[in-house]
Write a protein that holds these residues in place. Structure first.
Motif, mmCIF file in Angstrom:
data_model
loop_
_atom_site.group_PDB
_atom_site.id
_atom_site.type_symbol
_atom_site.label_atom_id
_atom_site.label_comp_id
_atom_site.label_asym_id
_atom_site.label_seq_id
_atom_site.Cartn_x
_atom_site.Cartn_y
_atom_site.Cartn_z
ATOM 1 N N PHE A 32 -30.537 -5.186 33.931
ATOM 2 C CA PHE A 32 -30.523 -6.649 34.018
ATOM 3 C C PHE A 32 -29.089 -7.173 33.904
ATOM 4 C CE2 PHE A 32 -35.160 -6.956 32.493
ATOM 5 C CZ PHE A 32 -35.610 -7.318 33.746
ATOM 6 N N ARG A 33 -28.320 -6.626 32.972
ATOM 7 C CA ARG A 33 -26.943 -7.077 32.808
ATOM 8 C C ARG A 33 -26.115 -6.765 34.052
ATOM 9 N NH1 ARG A 33 -25.945 -5.101 26.602
ATOM 10 N NH2 ARG A 33 -27.298 -3.441 27.343
ATOM 11 N N TYR A 34 -26.312 -5.582 34.598
ATOM 12 C CA TYR A 34 -25.591 -5.199 35.814
ATOM 13 C C TYR A 34 -25.937 -6.148 36.958
ATOM 14 C CZ TYR A 34 -24.815 -2.618 40.165
ATOM 15 O OH TYR A 34 -24.464 -2.262 41.448
ATOM 16 N N ARG A 82 -30.576 -11.186 25.968
ATOM 17 C CA ARG A 82 -29.814 -10.134 25.293
ATOM 18 C C ARG A 82 -30.764 -9.090 24.720
ATOM 19 N NH1 ARG A 82 -29.501 -14.419 21.619
ATOM 20 N NH2 ARG A 82 -30.340 -13.982 19.529
ATOM 21 N N GLN A 83 -30.204 -7.928 24.423
ATOM 22 C CA GLN A 83 -30.955 -6.865 23.770
ATOM 23 C C GLN A 83 -30.919 -7.109 22.262
ATOM 24 O OE1 GLN A 83 -29.902 -2.958 25.111
ATOM 25 N NE2 GLN A 83 -30.893 -1.945 23.385
ATOM 26 N N LEU A 84 -32.079 -7.029 21.628
ATOM 27 C CA LEU A 84 -32.169 -7.284 20.191
ATOM 28 C C LEU A 84 -32.115 -6.008 19.371
ATOM 29 C CD1 LEU A 84 -35.008 -9.981 20.238
ATOM 30 C CD2 LEU A 84 -32.554 -10.374 19.950
ATOM 31 N N SER A 85 -32.689 -4.940 19.897
ATOM 32 C CA SER A 85 -32.731 -3.656 19.195
ATOM 33 C C SER A 85 -33.036 -2.588 20.219
ATOM 34 C CB SER A 85 -33.817 -3.673 18.114
ATOM 35 O OG SER A 85 -35.113 -3.702 18.698
ATOM 36 N N GLU A 86 -33.245 -1.367 19.761
ATOM 37 C CA GLU A 86 -33.550 -0.294 20.694
ATOM 38 C C GLU A 86 -34.844 -0.546 21.457
ATOM 39 O OE1 GLU A 86 -33.521 3.358 18.462
ATOM 40 O OE2 GLU A 86 -31.447 3.756 19.065
ATOM 41 N N ARG A 87 -35.790 -1.284 20.846
ATOM 42 C CA ARG A 87 -37.089 -1.501 21.468
ATOM 43 C C ARG A 87 -37.355 -2.947 21.885
ATOM 44 N NH1 ARG A 87 -41.206 2.278 21.343
ATOM 45 N NH2 ARG A 87 -40.746 4.144 20.151
ATOM 46 N N LYS A 137 -35.907 -15.230 28.726
ATOM 47 C CA LYS A 137 -36.376 -16.586 28.972
ATOM 48 C C LYS A 137 -37.864 -16.542 29.320
ATOM 49 C CE LYS A 137 -31.851 -17.459 30.968
ATOM 50 N NZ LYS A 137 -31.120 -17.532 32.248
ATOM 51 N N LYS A 138 -38.594 -17.508 28.819
ATOM 52 C CA LYS A 138 -40.015 -17.587 29.131
ATOM 53 C C LYS A 138 -40.182 -17.997 30.590
ATOM 54 C CE LYS A 138 -44.296 -19.482 27.200
ATOM 55 N NZ LYS A 138 -44.873 -20.367 26.143
ATOM 56 N N VAL A 139 -41.041 -17.269 31.295
ATOM 57 C CA VAL A 139 -41.273 -17.566 32.705
ATOM 58 C C VAL A 139 -42.767 -17.589 33.000
ATOM 59 C CG1 VAL A 139 -39.103 -16.505 33.462
ATOM 60 C CG2 VAL A 139 -41.197 -15.129 33.411
ATOM 61 N N HIS A 140 -43.103 -18.217 34.097
ATOM 62 C CA HIS A 140 -44.462 -18.145 34.639
ATOM 63 C C HIS A 140 -44.407 -17.126 35.768
ATOM 64 C CE1 HIS A 140 -48.459 -19.347 35.898
ATOM 65 N NE2 HIS A 140 -48.004 -19.467 37.143
ATOM 66 N N ILE A 141 -45.057 -15.976 35.547
ATOM 67 C CA ILE A 141 -44.951 -14.871 36.492
ATOM 68 C C ILE A 141 -45.651 -15.208 37.813
ATOM 69 C CG2 ILE A 141 -45.712 -12.502 36.971
ATOM 70 C CD1 ILE A 141 -43.343 -12.476 35.205
ATOM 71 N N VAL A 142 -44.954 -14.984 38.912
ATOM 72 C CA VAL A 142 -45.579 -15.084 40.231
ATOM 73 C C VAL A 142 -46.523 -13.888 40.361
ATOM 74 C CG1 VAL A 142 -45.175 -15.069 42.722
ATOM 75 C CG2 VAL A 142 -43.544 -16.214 41.194
ATOM 76 N N SER A 177 -22.621 -1.993 20.545
ATOM 77 C CA SER A 177 -21.850 -3.153 20.078
ATOM 78 C C SER A 177 -22.009 -4.356 20.993
ATOM 79 C CB SER A 177 -20.353 -2.788 19.995
ATOM 80 O OG SER A 177 -19.855 -2.443 21.273
ATOM 81 N N ASP A 178 -22.481 -4.130 22.221
ATOM 82 C CA ASP A 178 -22.653 -5.235 23.155
ATOM 83 C C ASP A 178 -23.779 -6.171 22.747
ATOM 84 O OD1 ASP A 178 -20.619 -4.721 25.082
ATOM 85 O OD2 ASP A 178 -21.789 -3.029 25.797
ATOM 86 N N TYR A 179 -24.706 -5.710 21.901
ATOM 87 C CA TYR A 179 -25.806 -6.599 21.506
ATOM 88 C C TYR A 179 -25.856 -6.818 20.005
ATOM 89 C CZ TYR A 179 -28.423 -2.209 20.746
ATOM 90 O OH TYR A 179 -28.841 -0.954 20.329
ATOM 91 N N GLU A 180 -24.820 -6.429 19.284
ATOM 92 C CA GLU A 180 -24.785 -6.681 17.846
ATOM 93 C C GLU A 180 -24.086 -8.010 17.574
ATOM 94 O OE1 GLU A 180 -24.812 -2.280 15.789
ATOM 95 O OE2 GLU A 180 -22.892 -3.147 16.356
#
Length: 241
Positions: free
Chosen positions: A55-57, A69-74, A79-84, A238-241
């Protein structure tokens, strides 16, 4: 914490503020519309981290996504979306369902990337759907359909190059898109070894969920190897800490 939704591979929880949700990736694995079930150790960790990196790429390359952003390993924050209610399948080679449906051998290079659409409906088994039928059913607008087509092909070009640099060939993959509160379309769900076919360049060794589908063994090892190559020299903790 209260669940907003639980699917086959992920659990959705409320986010820290309106318009955001937390996605927790599970180790549960399913195939053939849920007929085959198991648990793959560490799968959720791999799929979360691979999806976050991709996603970042893609965001860096101008593709709009739901990723925050990534919060943890899991876990990741999105953003909340309405899936097509369409699954978009992009194929570069013949494989899987496509090969079985048309009676062709796996691995044939297609003249150009092929887009297929499936109607996201568990009760119906997520059947293939003509774009015209999707429009007739009101699943999306004509402008949204053209935007999805353009984004899917752009993502394919970007990811084929990305994985080629890691000695992996992107055979095919599934995408889902969602609408933000203002109606804008963004790439959503996940991009991981669960949702794509990746073959080792030169040998054609399968490095994805087909190892689970076809009882090939070495599922955990293949997933971990994909993660290793994705993270090598790309993003660190470190990118998500």
């Amino acid at each position: 914490m209260e669940k907003l939704y639980e699917g086959k591979a992920k659990i959705i929880y409320p986010g820290p503020e309106a318009g955001l949700v937390r996605v927790y990736f599970k180790d549960d694995a399913t195939a053939f519309n849920g007929q085959k079930r198991a648990s793959i150790a560490g799968k959720g960790v791999v799929n979360n981290q691979v999806s976050a990196a991709l996603f970042r790429y893609l965001e860096d390359q101008g593709v709009p996504t739901h990723f925050v952003r990534q919060l943890s390993e899991r876990e990741m924050l999105v953003k909340k979306v309405h899936i097509v209610p369409l699954e978009v399948i992009v194929r570069n080679r013949t494989a899987g369902t496509f090969s079985r449906r048309y009676g062709v051998e796996e691995g044939r290079v297609l003249p150009k990337p092929l887009l297929e659409f499936s109607y996201k409906n568990d009760a119906l088994g997520d059947p293939l759907i003509y774009p015209e039928a999707a429009l007739a059913l009101g699943l999306l607008s004509e402008a949204e359909l053209e935007r999805i087509r353009a984004l899917a092909l752009q993502i394919n070009t970007l990811l084929k190059d990305y994985f080629a640099q890691r000695n992996l060939e992107l055979v095919d993959f599934k995408l889902e898109f969602g609408r933000l509160a203002d109606g804008r379309l963004v790439l959503a769900d996940e991009i991981s070894p669960d949702t794509m076919r990746l073959w080792e360049m030169g040998t054609g060794e399968k490095m994805d969920k087909d190892r689970f589908r076809r009882d090939l063994g070495g599922v955990e090892e293949a997933y971990q190897e994909v993660l290793r190559r994705v993270l090598a020299g790309v993003y660190t903790k470190s990118d998500y800490e």
